[in-house]
Structures are given as C-alpha cells and as structure tokens.
Design an enzyme around this catalytic site. Sequence first.
Site, PDB file in Angstrom:
ATOM      1  CE  LYS A  13      -2.030  -1.110   3.893  1.00 27.14           C
ATOM      2  NZ  LYS A  13      -1.312  -2.388   4.178  1.00 27.14           N
ATOM      3  NE  ARG A  88      -4.798  -0.856   9.777  1.00 25.36           N
ATOM      4  CZ  ARG A  88      -3.540  -0.730   9.336  1.00 25.36           C
ATOM      5  NH1 ARG A  88      -3.092   0.425   8.907  1.00 25.36           N
ATOM      6  NH2 ARG A  88      -2.750  -1.741   9.317  1.00 25.36           N
ATOM      7  NE  ARG A 127       7.904  -2.762   6.265  1.00 23.86           N
ATOM      8  CZ  ARG A 127       6.589  -2.540   6.361  1.00 23.86           C
ATOM      9  NH1 ARG A 127       5.967  -1.884   5.400  1.00 23.86           N
ATOM     10  NH2 ARG A 127       5.914  -2.991   7.387  1.00 23.86           N
ATOM     11  NE  ARG A 160       6.422  -0.723  10.128  1.00 23.54           N
ATOM     12  CZ  ARG A 160       5.322  -0.600   9.371  1.00 23.54           C
ATOM     13  NH1 ARG A 160       5.386   0.103   8.240  1.00 23.54           N
ATOM     14  NH2 ARG A 160       4.195  -1.156   9.714  1.00 23.54           N
ATOM     15  NE  ARG A 171       1.883  -5.163  11.068  1.00 23.81           N
ATOM     16  CZ  ARG A 171       2.911  -4.948  10.238  1.00 23.81           C
ATOM     17  NH1 ARG A 171       4.071  -5.529  10.465  1.00 23.81           N
ATOM     18  NH2 ARG A 171       2.773  -4.167   9.206  1.00 23.81           N
TER      19      ARG A 171
HETATM   20  P1  AP5 Z   1       4.868  -1.686   1.861  1.00 21.26           P
HETATM   21  O1  AP5 Z   1       4.602  -0.818   0.685  1.00 21.26           O
HETATM   22  O2  AP5 Z   1       5.523  -1.072   3.053  1.00 21.26           O
HETATM   23  O3  AP5 Z   1       3.524  -2.445   2.280  1.00 21.26           O
HETATM   24  P2  AP5 Z   1       2.295  -1.904   3.112  1.00 21.26           P
HETATM   25  O4  AP5 Z   1       1.075  -2.569   2.572  1.00 21.26           O
HETATM   26  O5  AP5 Z   1       2.278  -0.406   3.159  1.00 21.26           O
HETATM   27  O6  AP5 Z   1       2.648  -2.545   4.519  1.00 21.26           O
HETATM   28  P3  AP5 Z   1       2.607  -1.943   5.989  1.00 21.26           P
HETATM   29  O7  AP5 Z   1       3.254  -2.987   6.873  1.00 21.26           O
HETATM   30  O8  AP5 Z   1       3.199  -0.577   6.062  1.00 21.26           O
HETATM   31  O9  AP5 Z   1       1.093  -1.898   6.230  1.00 21.26           O
HETATM   32  P4  AP5 Z   1       0.367  -1.927   7.540  1.00 21.26           P
HETATM   33  O10 AP5 Z   1      -0.999  -1.651   7.071  1.00 21.26           O
HETATM   34  O11 AP5 Z   1       0.507  -3.113   8.405  1.00 21.26           O
HETATM   35  O12 AP5 Z   1       1.141  -0.836   8.384  1.00 21.26           O
HETATM   36  P5  AP5 Z   1       0.808   0.684   8.718  1.00 21.26           P
HETATM   37  O13 AP5 Z   1       2.082   1.414   8.662  1.00 21.26           O
HETATM   38  O14 AP5 Z   1      -0.363   1.178   7.949  1.00 21.26           O
HETATM   39  O15 AP5 Z   1       5.741  -2.942   1.351  1.00 21.26           O
HETATM   40  C1  AP5 Z   1       6.173  -3.950   2.275  1.00 21.26           C
HETATM   41  C2  AP5 Z   1       7.534  -4.529   1.821  1.00 21.26           C
HETATM   42  O16 AP5 Z   1       7.377  -5.187   0.562  1.00 21.26           O
HETATM   43  C3  AP5 Z   1       8.631  -3.469   1.607  1.00 21.26           C
HETATM   44  O17 AP5 Z   1       9.870  -3.999   2.012  1.00 21.26           O
HETATM   45  C4  AP5 Z   1       8.630  -3.223   0.098  1.00 21.26           C
HETATM   46  O18 AP5 Z   1       9.903  -2.815  -0.347  1.00 21.26           O
HETATM   47  C5  AP5 Z   1       8.239  -4.608  -0.428  1.00 21.26           C
HETATM   48  N1  AP5 Z   1       7.467  -4.547  -1.665  1.00 21.26           N
HETATM   49  C6  AP5 Z   1       6.466  -3.668  -1.989  1.00 21.26           C
HETATM   50  N2  AP5 Z   1       5.974  -3.962  -3.219  1.00 21.26           N
HETATM   51  C7  AP5 Z   1       6.663  -5.050  -3.660  1.00 21.26           C
HETATM   52  C8  AP5 Z   1       6.607  -5.837  -4.864  1.00 21.26           C
HETATM   53  N3  AP5 Z   1       5.737  -5.572  -5.839  1.00 21.26           N
HETATM   54  N4  AP5 Z   1       7.459  -6.899  -4.962  1.00 21.26           N
HETATM   55  C9  AP5 Z   1       8.344  -7.188  -3.958  1.00 21.26           C
HETATM   56  N5  AP5 Z   1       8.443  -6.472  -2.816  1.00 21.26           N
HETATM   57  C10 AP5 Z   1       7.609  -5.422  -2.665  1.00 21.26           C
HETATM   58  O19 AP5 Z   1       0.305   0.537  10.229  1.00 21.26           O
HETATM   59  C11 AP5 Z   1       1.188   0.169  11.272  1.00 21.26           C
HETATM   60  C12 AP5 Z   1       0.453   0.161  12.594  1.00 21.26           C
HETATM   61  O20 AP5 Z   1      -0.092   1.479  12.865  1.00 21.26           O
HETATM   62  C13 AP5 Z   1      -0.765  -0.780  12.693  1.00 21.26           C
HETATM   63  O21 AP5 Z   1      -0.392  -2.105  13.033  1.00 21.26           O
HETATM   64  C14 AP5 Z   1      -1.566  -0.077  13.805  1.00 21.26           C
HETATM   65  O22 AP5 Z   1      -1.025  -0.345  15.066  1.00 21.26           O
HETATM   66  C15 AP5 Z   1      -1.379   1.389  13.493  1.00 21.26           C
HETATM   67  N6  AP5 Z   1      -2.387   1.938  12.551  1.00 21.26           N
HETATM   68  C16 AP5 Z   1      -2.144   2.501  11.324  1.00 21.26           C
HETATM   69  N7  AP5 Z   1      -3.289   2.885  10.740  1.00 21.26           N
HETATM   70  C17 AP5 Z   1      -4.285   2.568  11.606  1.00 21.26           C
HETATM   71  C18 AP5 Z   1      -5.699   2.693  11.559  1.00 21.26           C
HETATM   72  N8  AP5 Z   1      -6.330   3.228  10.489  1.00 21.26           N
HETATM   73  N9  AP5 Z   1      -6.416   2.242  12.618  1.00 21.26           N
HETATM   74  C19 AP5 Z   1      -5.816   1.717  13.690  1.00 21.26           C
HETATM   75  N10 AP5 Z   1      -4.476   1.551  13.801  1.00 21.26           N
HETATM   76  C20 AP5 Z   1      -3.706   1.975  12.763  1.00 21.26           C
END
Ligand code: AP5
Length: 213
Positions: A13, A88, A127, A160, A171
């Site tokens: 994402k 989410r 990552r 992270r 997660r």
């Molecule tokens: P990446 O692009 O970072 O993937 P992502 O889907 O953004 O993954 P996240 O782990 O950041 O999502 P998340 O939803 O768990 O975390 P968030 O920060 O929102 O890519 C991942 C890896 O794959 C990277 O190494 C990249 O290089 C690689 N990659 C990408 N595309 C690729 C491809 N095509 N081929 C190969 N490799 C590839 O949330 C974190 C925490 O914050 C949550 O757990 C929660 O505690 C809190 N939080 C955030 N938002 C909320 C909310 N709305 N409500 C409640 N709590 C929240």
Amino acid sequence: MRVVMVGPPGAGKGTQAKLLNERFGVPHVSTGDILRDAQRAGTPLGLEVQRFLEEGRLVPDKVVIGIVGERLKDPDCRPGYILDGFPRTLAQAQALDELMANRGERLDAAVFIVVPQQELVRRLSGRRVCRACGGMYHVLFDPPTIPGTCGRCGGELYQREDDREDTIRHRLEIYACETGPVVEHYRAAGLLREADGVGTREEVFGRIAAGVQ
Ligand code: AP5
C-alpha cells in the site's frame, strides 16, 4: 483524485501510494507514518499509541479518525489525497464517508491490493526503512548498495518493531477480522478496484493506475 488503499500488511500500500503521489501529485497520507512519527518524537499522541504499534494492535478508532480529520484540513489535501492504512475498520470507513460528505467530496476508488499470505510474511520480515528519509528497502528484493545504509540520503536503515515474525502473524489475523468488512463496504458501494499485487512494483502500479483513472 481521492483514493483509499486497502490491503493486508505488506501488500505494498505504501509503495504504491508513493507512486500514485508521484504520478498524480496529490498527497500520500499514511496513518502508520503519522503514528510512527509521533512515537519517535515522543509527543503525547506518540506515548498513547506506542504499545499498540509495538504489538501490532489497532490504535482505537476515535484516535485515528481524529488524526485523519485534522490532516485532511491541510490545504494540500484540497485537490485530493491518497489514504494509506485508513480506513481499516468498518467504523473508520463509515466515519470517512461522513467526513467526506460534510466536505462535499466523493471517493473515486478503494484500491484493494491482493497478495498471498506467504509472500506478505516474506516482504515484511525483509523490509528495512531509513530512519532519516523513510526510504524503503527489502533485504532480498531491493537491497541497499551498502548494507544498513540508505542509498538516497546515507541514513541508517532499521527494522520496524512490528515486522518481527510473531507480530506479523498477529497483524495478519487482525487484518482478516477487522479489515475484511471494509473491503465489503467498498465492494457494495461499487468503489472497489481489486489489483493483483504480485509482480514488480511497476507492474503492480500499471494495474492500479489503470483502475483509478
Ligand atoms: P509496503 O509498501 O511497506 O507495504 P504496506 O502494505 O504499506 O505494509 P505496511 O506494513 O506498512 O502496512 P500496515 O498496514 O501493516 O502498516 P501501517 O504502517 O499502515 O511494502 C512492504 C515490503 O514489501 C517493503 O519492504 C517493500 O519494499 C516490499 N514490496 C512492496 N511492493 C513489492 C513488490 N511488488 N514486490 C516485492 N516487494 C515489494 O500501520 C502500522 C500500525 O499502525 C498498525 O499495526 C496499527 O497499530 C497502526 N495503525 C495505522 N493505521 C491505523 C488505523 N487506520 N487504525 C488503527 N491503527 C492503525
């Protein structure tokens, strides 16, 4: 353009939201980044959410809805935005509907990135993120030239806290239970654009861009 990015942890994402930002010039608003920045800065918000982030649990709806409501008031969000990591839960999706209706805005698309679970675990456990500029790497798929160092700014790369294998599994369970209804919410509204997230970043981006234009 007003888009939300939906999908499991590690689906790409953040990666794809950055590419959409470069192509379409509307801000990338990541709730995960906002919360991690607050945690790093040690603000009252950061202290409040620290445990949730470390344990991979969702931050309470009220807190996140408040953060997004404030961020969308910024002038750069007037022409549009790409929401990454929000909504989410169903309550967050309903709050966003209400917020947008009050602003006289309509959502163009909910991009749903689909990736098999085994691949998600591989992506997240490998990552690495730059402490200074937020640049993203992967130890296998996109390694930095100098191990542990960001090729863009020379900053230190780190893993992270929530990217450790047991937290990743937790997660993914939370995602299945809390975010599944969000996908159905947007499907019912005719806004869901499902994209296969397997392939190179550019291939995935091609599929997503074709669905949101
Ligand atoms: P990446 O692009 O970072 O993937 P992502 O889907 O953004 O993954 P996240 O782990 O950041 O999502 P998340 O939803 O768990 O975390 P968030 O920060 O929102 O890519 C991942 C890896 O794959 C990277 O190494 C990249 O290089 C690689 N990659 C990408 N595309 C690729 C491809 N095509 N081929 C190969 N490799 C590839 O949330 C974190 C925490 O914050 C949550 O757990 C929660 O505690 C809190 N939080 C955030 N938002 C909320 C909310 N709305 N409500 C409640 N709590 C929240």
